[in-house]
Motif scaffolding. Sequence first.
Motif, PDB file in Angstrom:
ATOM      1  N   LEU A 169      31.202  -1.664 -33.775  1.00  0.00           N
ATOM      2  CA  LEU A 169      32.242  -2.360 -33.019  1.00  0.00           C
ATOM      3  C   LEU A 169      31.704  -2.860 -31.684  1.00  0.00           C
ATOM      4  O   LEU A 169      31.981  -3.998 -31.269  1.00  0.00           O
ATOM      5  N   ALA A 170      30.897  -2.024 -31.003  1.00  0.00           N
ATOM      6  CA  ALA A 170      30.336  -2.421 -29.710  1.00  0.00           C
ATOM      7  C   ALA A 170      29.391  -3.612 -29.869  1.00  0.00           C
ATOM      8  O   ALA A 170      29.366  -4.505 -29.010  1.00  0.00           O
ATOM      9  N   ARG A 171      28.613  -3.629 -30.939  1.00  0.00           N
ATOM     10  CA  ARG A 171      27.690  -4.738 -31.148  1.00  0.00           C
ATOM     11  C   ARG A 171      28.456  -6.041 -31.376  1.00  0.00           C
ATOM     12  O   ARG A 171      28.091  -7.094 -30.848  1.00  0.00           O
ATOM     13  N   HIS A 172      29.531  -5.995 -32.154  1.00  0.00           N
ATOM     14  CA  HIS A 172      30.321  -7.199 -32.385  1.00  0.00           C
ATOM     15  C   HIS A 172      31.046  -7.632 -31.114  1.00  0.00           C
ATOM     16  O   HIS A 172      31.210  -8.840 -30.880  1.00  0.00           O
ATOM     17  N   TYR A 173      31.453  -6.677 -30.310  1.00  0.00           N
ATOM     18  CA  TYR A 173      32.087  -7.051 -29.038  1.00  0.00           C
ATOM     19  C   TYR A 173      31.072  -7.708 -28.110  1.00  0.00           C
ATOM     20  O   TYR A 173      31.408  -8.670 -27.388  1.00  0.00           O
ATOM     21  N   ALA A 174      29.837  -7.228 -28.117  1.00  0.00           N
ATOM     22  CA  ALA A 174      28.804  -7.821 -27.260  1.00  0.00           C
ATOM     23  C   ALA A 174      28.566  -9.281 -27.637  1.00  0.00           C
ATOM     24  O   ALA A 174      28.401 -10.147 -26.760  1.00  0.00           O
ATOM     25  N   VAL A 175      28.575  -9.579 -28.935  1.00  0.00           N
ATOM     26  CA  VAL A 175      28.414 -10.972 -29.377  1.00  0.00           C
ATOM     27  C   VAL A 175      29.625 -11.799 -28.967  1.00  0.00           C
ATOM     28  O   VAL A 175      29.492 -12.919 -28.459  1.00  0.00           O
ATOM     29  N   PHE A 176      30.823 -11.251 -29.188  1.00  0.00           N
ATOM     30  CA  PHE A 176      32.052 -11.955 -28.813  1.00  0.00           C
ATOM     31  C   PHE A 176      32.069 -12.242 -27.311  1.00  0.00           C
ATOM     32  O   PHE A 176      32.399 -13.351 -26.874  1.00  0.00           O
ATOM     33  N   GLY A 230      30.884 -14.617 -34.186  1.00  0.00           N
ATOM     34  CA  GLY A 230      29.493 -14.617 -34.623  1.00  0.00           C
ATOM     35  C   GLY A 230      29.274 -14.685 -36.120  1.00  0.00           C
ATOM     36  O   GLY A 230      28.201 -15.067 -36.570  1.00  0.00           O
ATOM     37  N   GLY A 231      30.263 -14.293 -36.921  1.00  0.00           N
ATOM     38  CA  GLY A 231      30.094 -14.301 -38.372  1.00  0.00           C
ATOM     39  C   GLY A 231      30.505 -15.624 -38.988  1.00  0.00           C
ATOM     40  O   GLY A 231      31.111 -16.475 -38.337  1.00  0.00           O
TER      41      GLY A 231
END
Length: 603
Positions: free
Chosen positions: A517-524, A357-358
């Motif tokens: 970390l959870a938010r980035h995992y949700a995007v991934f 996402g980044g």
Amino acid sequence: DPATAGCTGLTRVVCSGEALPYDLQERFLARFPAELHNLYGPTEAAVDVTHWTCVDDGSGIVPIGRPVANTELHVLDRHGLPVPQGVTGELYLGGVQLAEGYHRRPDLTGASFVRHTDGRGVTRRLYRTGDLVRRLPGGALEYRGRTDAQIKLRGFRIELGEIEAVLSAHPSVAECAVLLREERLAAYYVPAPGAAPEPASLAARLRAALPAYMVPTAWSPLAAMPLTHSGKLDRKRLPDPTAAPAGDRPAAPPRDAREQRLLEIWAELLGRSGLGIHDDFFDAGGHSLLALRLISRINAAYGTALGVSAVLAHPTVARQAALLRDGHGTDGRPGAAVPLAGGGVQPPLFLVHPVGGGVLCYREAAAVLGTGRPVHGLPAPGLTPGTPPAATVRELADLGLRAVREIQPAGPYRLGGWSFGGLVAYEMAHTLTEQGEDVALLALLDTGFPGTDGAPDTLLADFAEDLLRSAGLGMPEPLAASLAAAQAAGHEEDGLRTVRDELIRQDAGAGLTPGELARHYAVFRANTLAAAAYRPPAHRGAVHFYQSTDGARLGSARAWARAVRGPLVVRELDTDHYGIVRGAHIRETAKDMEKIMGEGLDR
């Protein structure tokens, strides 16, 4: 020495065992009519394996040459993949002259004499020399130091010899050394006779050839290098590094309490002092995980909801403080473009986020491309707190086109994306083409065709590897197995705690909250599932496909050829999936993209 005039019978001199300095070669060729030969080789391969006949060509380099008979030379990166011409890698030797191993030392034998399989499936027994070399345009090799000078700094593995090789090639530098001191790279140099190089110019030379994290931030000119009794560099006697970093201006102090607090956060995360409010976070050693931790710390300290793209758009303490001072506690509309490089009058280039996402991964590409044109990154929605991730590639493409048209209302458009980002860029380009718009560039960087990347049953492990590899860290095999088991059992929260523990163990995750970390995992996770469900339409425009040779995506170009109705131009780069957006590989790709975009200016 006048006595050298009497050496008329001297016809040939052979040097081996130590690196032959260029100035010594010049003095020899000026005084003697004899041939001078430079040889290289270790005892493990019958001593000499390369040969070079020295010539006074003004290059400043004395190569170690080409292989002698029955010898193979392989220049490989840390993943065992061949590096392009001009890129530094480790030298591996093959051939009939290799030793069987070390007497009664199976451990050393196993570590140094390895089995290597190349891209064609051929397996060879090779000796790992531990020497760094690069291949010159004519095919000869240049010695560039040792791998045992490798250090780890803020998550990046760095070959000090590679930095020294680039610095020593500067015409104003006679000798140099680079050390890790106080968690920063310190450069020491002896100016060439009559020269007085400024640290800023030397740093600029390194930035043009190396990633930002390999550029020293402390510079010390010396009258002479300290030597041991045997005449070799005595690194222990090098003085403490200069306190001020190299640059055109001294470190600017904070002007208020907010800038002071931000500088303290920076110093803690980067592990160094002496920073100023106008220093660039990434030039100071920041990377993707550190940027994520920085935003987490800022949000906690000021009650804001900034996303990691704020570090890209505002990479200095002064600009981050202004962002907070003006009351902008969020990144604005989700999916808005992030400026990666500005300036220039050429039409802009838009690069779409990969699966994480980044868009931090495009900084090196933007540094090459942004000298003449604006470069914008398109981050994924969902990274900013309070915004959900998109569910489909189509939805991401629509958001991307909205952001693109806010900056460039009409074409021709120039789009690109690495990995998953290539899927979104492809859908955007197809939509534009169907609407009658002109797409001057569509670049896919190692983008797997949907259905060729495997089923998403290793999401947690893939997420952890993406985080670690993006920060230059390794992915332990036991971690992958543990995360796969957690996902199979439906224990994703436990798996994310394991990921965070590993980040902390590798000194990369302290200060990163479970929520971040959870938010980035949700995007991934959303992007991975979107990729699996995506079916690329038949695109009538041209596609430029840049493919790594690590094997995982070697079938992707053939699969894309069946979907693309226009020309498909494929270029292979001898690196892996992550290396394709780093170092010499992304510089090579960026220059090729710039050439394509330049050719399209008359459209």
